[in-house]
Design a protein around this motif. Structure first.
Motif, mmCIF file in Angstrom:
data_model
loop_
_atom_site.group_PDB
_atom_site.id
_atom_site.type_symbol
_atom_site.label_atom_id
_atom_site.label_comp_id
_atom_site.label_asym_id
_atom_site.label_seq_id
_atom_site.Cartn_x
_atom_site.Cartn_y
_atom_site.Cartn_z
ATOM 1 N N ASN A 99 0.703 -0.846 -0.469
ATOM 2 C CA ASN A 99 0.060 0.257 0.111
ATOM 3 C C ASN A 99 1.130 1.188 0.280
ATOM 4 O O ASN A 99 0.391 2.236 -0.802
ATOM 5 C CB ASN A 99 -1.065 0.610 0.979
ATOM 6 C CG ASN A 99 -2.325 -0.932 0.874
ATOM 7 O OD1 ASN A 99 -2.106 -1.419 -0.204
ATOM 8 N ND2 ASN A 99 -2.669 -1.503 2.380
ATOM 9 N N SER A 100 1.939 0.830 0.740
ATOM 10 C CA SER A 100 2.669 2.902 0.543
ATOM 11 C C SER A 100 3.339 2.652 -0.910
ATOM 12 O O SER A 100 3.123 3.412 -1.041
ATOM 13 C CB SER A 100 4.416 1.727 2.337
ATOM 14 O OG SER A 100 4.967 3.400 2.256
ATOM 15 N N LEU A 101 4.290 1.477 -1.435
ATOM 16 C CA LEU A 101 4.872 1.717 -2.903
ATOM 17 C C LEU A 101 3.256 2.042 -4.160
ATOM 18 O O LEU A 101 3.512 3.185 -4.871
ATOM 19 C CB LEU A 101 4.967 0.114 -3.207
ATOM 20 C CG LEU A 101 6.334 0.227 -2.922
ATOM 21 C CD1 LEU A 101 7.162 0.201 -1.313
ATOM 22 C CD2 LEU A 101 6.609 -1.456 -3.458
ATOM 23 N N LYS A 102 2.445 1.538 -3.658
ATOM 24 C CA LYS A 102 0.987 1.858 -4.428
ATOM 25 C C LYS A 102 1.319 3.444 -4.368
ATOM 26 O O LYS A 102 0.308 4.380 -4.819
ATOM 27 C CB LYS A 102 -0.150 1.264 -3.888
ATOM 28 C CG LYS A 102 -0.965 1.611 -4.422
ATOM 29 C CD LYS A 102 -2.597 1.031 -4.360
ATOM 30 C CE LYS A 102 -3.767 1.626 -4.975
ATOM 31 N NZ LYS A 102 -3.755 2.932 -4.689
ATOM 32 N N GLY A 103 1.002 3.738 -3.338
ATOM 33 C CA GLY A 103 0.805 5.625 -2.642
ATOM 34 C C GLY A 103 2.186 6.563 -2.772
ATOM 35 O O GLY A 103 1.582 7.416 -4.180
#
Length: 420
Positions: A99-103
């Protein structure tokens, strides 16, 4: 649309490729869909990932459709490293990192307009793949000789640690990603770092064997400095994009410290400046290298891309303020703390004699010496000269974040952190 290949080559963003003429022809026929994968093996992307994202952005600007794949499944396995097995992180941790990489990717690519990027997660299809499906539908298309001959696998097999079946199987899962994206989105080009060449070609071969179709692979180089060493790493480790792992100030300083012999190549790779702009900066670097204008442009552009223009403005303001070019009182506490983090420091309380602050912080050897320097106008607190050698630290001298900046002469800096 074929001009983008020439642009990528000029910028040094192409390392290896399959049939370049076939790819050029495919690009000329209209927008194609391409993808690049990012595994959540850490909570953040780092500066090395920006090379692949930059290549993606150029293709997107040329009208092609980007798929940014976050490896929620492959991140659970781990791409084989040159030495030793990766740590197996829990599903919850990998999910959080995904999720962090997606953001972060959503801030680096364009997800609006007529040609928006799309985020996909390989956990969506890999989690539905049974062991029987993996062996029957995928495994039968992979030859052991080919898998064992891949450079990273061969090196691991020769090492004392060897390689587990888990990491050995990674190449099958990545190849299947390309197959799934080909089927779901008509994806016909995979891009990635040059160290991934074997895995990328494996996906291309799998599509040819199962679907009977030809697709393309393109890699970007791993960026090195002029002396051949790896471009990256700060004293604290990787150049992370997450501001909580590496502050925008330190991120900016990393790029600002780029060597003269490397800066023009880095402008080509990491910024969107035109050829004319980069050539002008190159000429300025030759004529006035001490101005370091190319480094300033590089640092400003990359920091703005990653952290936004407002954060970059605060960082530049802080850099100027340290040497008297801006009002320190206008800075927020977080940026100021980041700016002075690596300066010599000492602690003191309100009411401490001003000259004693310089002794505590190591800028003066003793009180007498500090008084003499102050009398000659050589000591500054918060960019203001110390005019009273008998003065004491006042509460109004304390900047946001509990900071007091000391300067002796023009370049000798230190900081006092005020006890509450």
């Amino acid at each position: 649309m074929t001009d983008v290949l020439d642009e990528l080559q000029w910028r040094g963003l192409i390392a290896q490729h399959t049939d370049i003429d076939a790819l050029r022809s495919a690009l000329s026929e209209g927008p194609l869909t391409f993808y690049c994968g990012f595994d959540p093996t850490a909570p953040s992307l780092h500066h090395g990932h920006l090379v692949a994202v930059k290549l993606m952005r150029h293709l997107q600007l040329a009208g092609h459709h980007p798929l940014a794949l976050v490896g929620g499944a492959t991140g659970l396995i781990g791409d084989p490293r040159p030495v030793g097995e990766r740590t197996m992180n829990s599903k919850d941790v990998v999910g959080e990192w995904a999720n962090s990489l997606k953001g972060q990717l959503e801030n680096l690519l364009d997800f609006e307009g007529q040609n928006p990027a799309r985020i996909v997660n390989n956990l969506d299809w890999t989690s539905e793949l049974s062991a029987i499906d993996l062996l029957r539908d995928l495994g039968k298309h992979f030859r052991m000789g080919t898998m064992l001959s891949k450079d990273i696998v061969a090196r691991r097999l020769e090492s004392e640690d060897g390689i587990s079946y888990t990491e050995f199987s990674y190449q099958i899962l990545q190849a299947n990603d390309y197959l799934e994206l080909f089927r779901r989105y008509g994806c016909t080009l995979e891009v990635g770092g040059n160290d991934q060449w074997g895995n990328l070609v494996g996906g291309m071969d799998l599509i040819r064997k199962i679907e009977g179709q030809s697709v393309h692979v393109l890699t970007n180089p791993l960026i090195t400095k002029a002396d051949g060493s790896k471009f990256g790493k700060s004293e604290g480790g990787a150049i992370w994009l997450n501001p909580e792992m590496l502050s925008p100030y330190k991120f900016y300083q990393f790029w600002l410290n780029t060597a003269d012999e490397d800066v023009i190549r880095m402008l080509k790779v990491f910024t969107f400046r035109s050829r004319e702009e980069i050539e002008e900066l190159e000429q300025q670097s030759i004529e006035r290298p001490q101005a370091r204008e190319a480094q300033r442009v590089l640092a400003s552009d990359v920091t703005s891309w990653v952290h936004g223009e407002q954060a970059t403005e605060r960082v530049i303001q802080a850099s100027r303020a340290l040497f008297g070019g801006e009002d320190l009182g206008d800075l927020d506490g977080a940026t100021l703390r980041d700016a002075v983090d690596e300066l010599p420091s000492a602690e003191a309380a309100v009411g401490t004699p001003l000259v004693e602050l310089f002794v505590r912080a190591g800028l003066e050897k003793g009180i007498g010496a500090a008084r003499r320097t102050a009398s000659s106008g050589g000591l500054n607190i918060n960019n203001a000269k110390v005019t009273d050698a008998a003065g004491v630290l006042d509460g109004t001298d304390v900047l946001p974040g509990g900071i007091v900046l000391l300067r002796k002469g023009k370049k000798n800096l230190a900081v006092v952190r005020v006890k509450e």
